[in-house]
Design a protein around this motif. Structure first.
Motif, PDB file in Angstrom:
ATOM      1  N   THR A  98       1.194  -1.636  -7.099  1.00 21.73           N
ATOM      2  CA  THR A  98      -0.122  -1.310  -6.959  1.00 21.73           C
ATOM      3  C   THR A  98       0.238   0.173  -6.835  1.00 21.73           C
ATOM      4  OG1 THR A  98      -0.717  -2.928  -5.520  1.00 21.73           O
ATOM      5  CG2 THR A  98      -2.188  -1.070  -5.189  1.00 21.73           C
ATOM      6  N   ILE A 120       1.268   1.976 -10.553  1.00 18.25           N
ATOM      7  CA  ILE A 120       0.278   2.224 -11.637  1.00 18.25           C
ATOM      8  C   ILE A 120      -1.064   2.642 -10.882  1.00 18.25           C
ATOM      9  CG2 ILE A 120       1.098  -0.175 -12.631  1.00 18.25           C
ATOM     10  CD1 ILE A 120      -1.430  -1.048 -11.899  1.00 18.25           C
ATOM     11  N   SER A 121      -0.775   3.292  -9.922  1.00 23.55           N
ATOM     12  CA  SER A 121      -2.124   4.070  -9.119  1.00 23.55           C
ATOM     13  C   SER A 121      -3.266   3.527  -9.062  1.00 23.55           C
ATOM     14  CB  SER A 121      -1.947   5.550 -10.075  1.00 23.55           C
ATOM     15  OG  SER A 121      -1.055   6.305 -10.001  1.00 23.55           O
ATOM     16  N   ALA A 122      -3.040   2.070  -8.893  1.00 22.13           N
ATOM     17  CA  ALA A 122      -4.270   1.322  -8.881  1.00 22.13           C
ATOM     18  C   ALA A 122      -5.217   1.828  -7.752  1.00 22.13           C
ATOM     19  CB  ALA A 122      -3.756  -0.102  -8.431  1.00 22.13           C
ATOM     20  N   ARG A 123      -6.458   1.595  -8.186  1.00 28.04           N
ATOM     21  CA  ARG A 123      -7.795   2.035  -7.320  1.00 28.04           C
ATOM     22  C   ARG A 123      -8.561   1.027  -7.098  1.00 28.04           C
ATOM     23  NH1 ARG A 123      -7.717   7.347  -6.630  1.00 28.04           N
ATOM     24  NH2 ARG A 123      -9.884   7.336  -5.577  1.00 28.04           N
ATOM     25  N   SER A 159     -14.233  -2.473 -14.248  1.00 24.88           N
ATOM     26  CA  SER A 159     -12.905  -2.468 -14.688  1.00 24.88           C
ATOM     27  C   SER A 159     -11.865  -2.548 -13.427  1.00 24.88           C
ATOM     28  CB  SER A 159     -12.466  -1.226 -15.482  1.00 24.88           C
ATOM     29  OG  SER A 159     -11.084  -1.045 -15.680  1.00 24.88           O
ATOM     30  N   ASP A 168      -7.500  -2.410 -12.258  1.00 23.41           N
ATOM     31  CA  ASP A 168      -6.199  -1.847 -12.616  1.00 23.41           C
ATOM     32  C   ASP A 168      -5.390  -2.944 -12.268  1.00 23.41           C
ATOM     33  OD1 ASP A 168      -7.280   0.966 -12.828  1.00 23.41           O
ATOM     34  OD2 ASP A 168      -7.459   0.703 -10.753  1.00 23.41           O
ATOM     35  N   ILE A 219      -9.454  -6.214 -17.114  1.00 25.64           N
ATOM     36  CA  ILE A 219      -8.254  -5.196 -16.985  1.00 25.64           C
ATOM     37  C   ILE A 219      -8.074  -4.212 -17.797  1.00 25.64           C
ATOM     38  CG2 ILE A 219      -5.830  -5.018 -16.665  1.00 25.64           C
ATOM     39  CD1 ILE A 219      -7.021  -6.726 -14.556  1.00 25.64           C
ATOM     40  N   ARG A 220      -7.715  -2.900 -17.477  1.00 20.57           N
ATOM     41  CA  ARG A 220      -7.768  -1.699 -18.093  1.00 20.57           C
ATOM     42  C   ARG A 220      -6.543  -1.677 -18.989  1.00 20.57           C
ATOM     43  NH1 ARG A 220      -3.500   1.405 -16.012  1.00 20.57           N
ATOM     44  NH2 ARG A 220      -3.535   1.624 -13.892  1.00 20.57           N
ATOM     45  N   GLY A 248      -3.069  -1.940 -17.510  1.00 26.50           N
ATOM     46  CA  GLY A 248      -3.363  -2.801 -15.984  1.00 26.50           C
ATOM     47  C   GLY A 248      -2.286  -4.035 -16.142  1.00 26.50           C
ATOM     48  N   ARG A 250       1.248  -7.512 -18.456  1.00 25.76           N
ATOM     49  CA  ARG A 250       0.655  -6.054 -18.713  1.00 25.76           C
ATOM     50  C   ARG A 250      -0.279  -5.911 -19.821  1.00 25.76           C
ATOM     51  NH1 ARG A 250       1.123  -1.407 -22.139  1.00 25.76           N
ATOM     52  NH2 ARG A 250       2.104  -2.743 -23.575  1.00 25.76           N
TER      53      ARG A 250
END
Length: 211
Positions: free
Chosen positions: A56, A59-62, A131, A133, A155-156, A159, A209
Motif C-alpha cells: 500500500t 504504490i502510494s495508494a490513496r 478509481s 489504487d 483499478i488505475r 494499480g 498488476r
C-alpha cells in the motif's frame, strides 16, 4: 531452478519477528479472532498483513477497496499504509464479525480512513465507482472471477489487485483440487490486461498488476 524453503510455523514466526512484527493492537485483534474457533482460519497471516501495509505504501495508494473483511485484521494493515486522507472501502456480509474489527480500528486511530459497507459482496462491488489504487479480495472463492472482472475497470494503471487463498493449501495441482481456484487462476493467467504473480505466502496470495 533454485531451492524452495519450507515455511514451518517456527520459520514463519522468525520471518515476522525480523520483518514487521505485530504491535499490541494487531496482536490483540489476532488473539480475539482466534477465540472464535474454527472460523479463525479465515484470518490473514501476519506476514501477509505486513506485505499489505508495505505494498500500500509502495504504490502510494490513496484509495483502496477490500472485499471480505472478516474481523478487520487485513483492513487494519491496509489502512495503516494509507496516508491520513486515504480511504479504504470494506465490503462484507457480516456485521457481527466486522464489529470486532471496528473496535481495533478505533484503537489504532485508522477508523476515519475506513468506510464499511455491509451486504452481498457482489452487489456492493457492482455499486463501486471511481478509481482505486489497490484492491484486496478475500471473500467467497467461487466469486473471484466476478470480482476480478468488476475490479479491473476500476483499478488505475499500475494499480494492484490481491487475491487470497489462490493455492488452496497446495491442492490446486491435484486432479480433485478446488475447481473455483483452478478456474480463477486460469482465467487471470491468460488476461492480457494484467501481469500476474502467485506468491507462496499464507494459503497463496496472487498479485495482479493492471497494465
Amino acid at each position: 531452478m533454485g531451492n524452495q524453503v519450507l515455511v514451518t510455523d517456527e520459520l514463519h514466526d522468525y520471518m515476522v519477528a525480523h520483518g514487521m512484527p505485530l504491535d499490541e493492537i494487531a496482536a490483540d485483534l489476532v488473539a480475539e479472532t482466534r477465540q472464535l474457533g474454527d472460523v479463525s482460519v479465515m484470518l490473514t497471516t501476519a506476514d501477509q498483513a505486513a506485505l499489505l501495509t508495505t505494498l500500500t505504501r509502495l504504490i502510494s495508494a490513496r484509495r483502496a477497496v477490500e472485499i471480505g473483511t472478516f474481523t478487520g485484521f487485513s483492513a487494519l494493515a491496509i489502512s495503516r499504509g494509507l496516508p491520513d486522507d486515504g480511504k479504504l472501502i470494506c465490503l462484507d456480509v457480516s456485521d457481527e464479525w466486522t464489529s470486532i474489527g471496528r473496535r481495533y480500528w478505533e484503537r489504532a486511530g485508522v477508523a476515519s480512513k475506513i468506510e464499511l459497507r455491509i451486504g452481498d459482496g457482489h452487489e456492493l462491488a457492482a455499486a463501486l465507482d471511481g478509481s482505486f489504487d489497490l484492491a484486496f479480495v478475500d471473500a467467497d472463492k467461487a466469486g473471484y472471477v466476478d470480482y476480478f472482472e468488476r475490479l479491473v475497470p476500476l483499478i488505475r494503471p499500475n494499480g494492484l489487485m490481491l487475491f487470497d487463498n489462490t493455492l488452496a493449501g497446495g491442492r490446486v495441482v491435484e486432479a480433485d483440487g478446488p475447481v473455483d481456484r483452478k478456474e480463477f487462476n486460469a482465467h487471470i493467467a491468460k488476461d492480457d490486461r494484467v501481469d500476474v504473480v502467485i506468491l507462496g505466502i499464507g494459503d497463496g496470495l496472487t498479485l495482479v498488476r493492471k497494465k
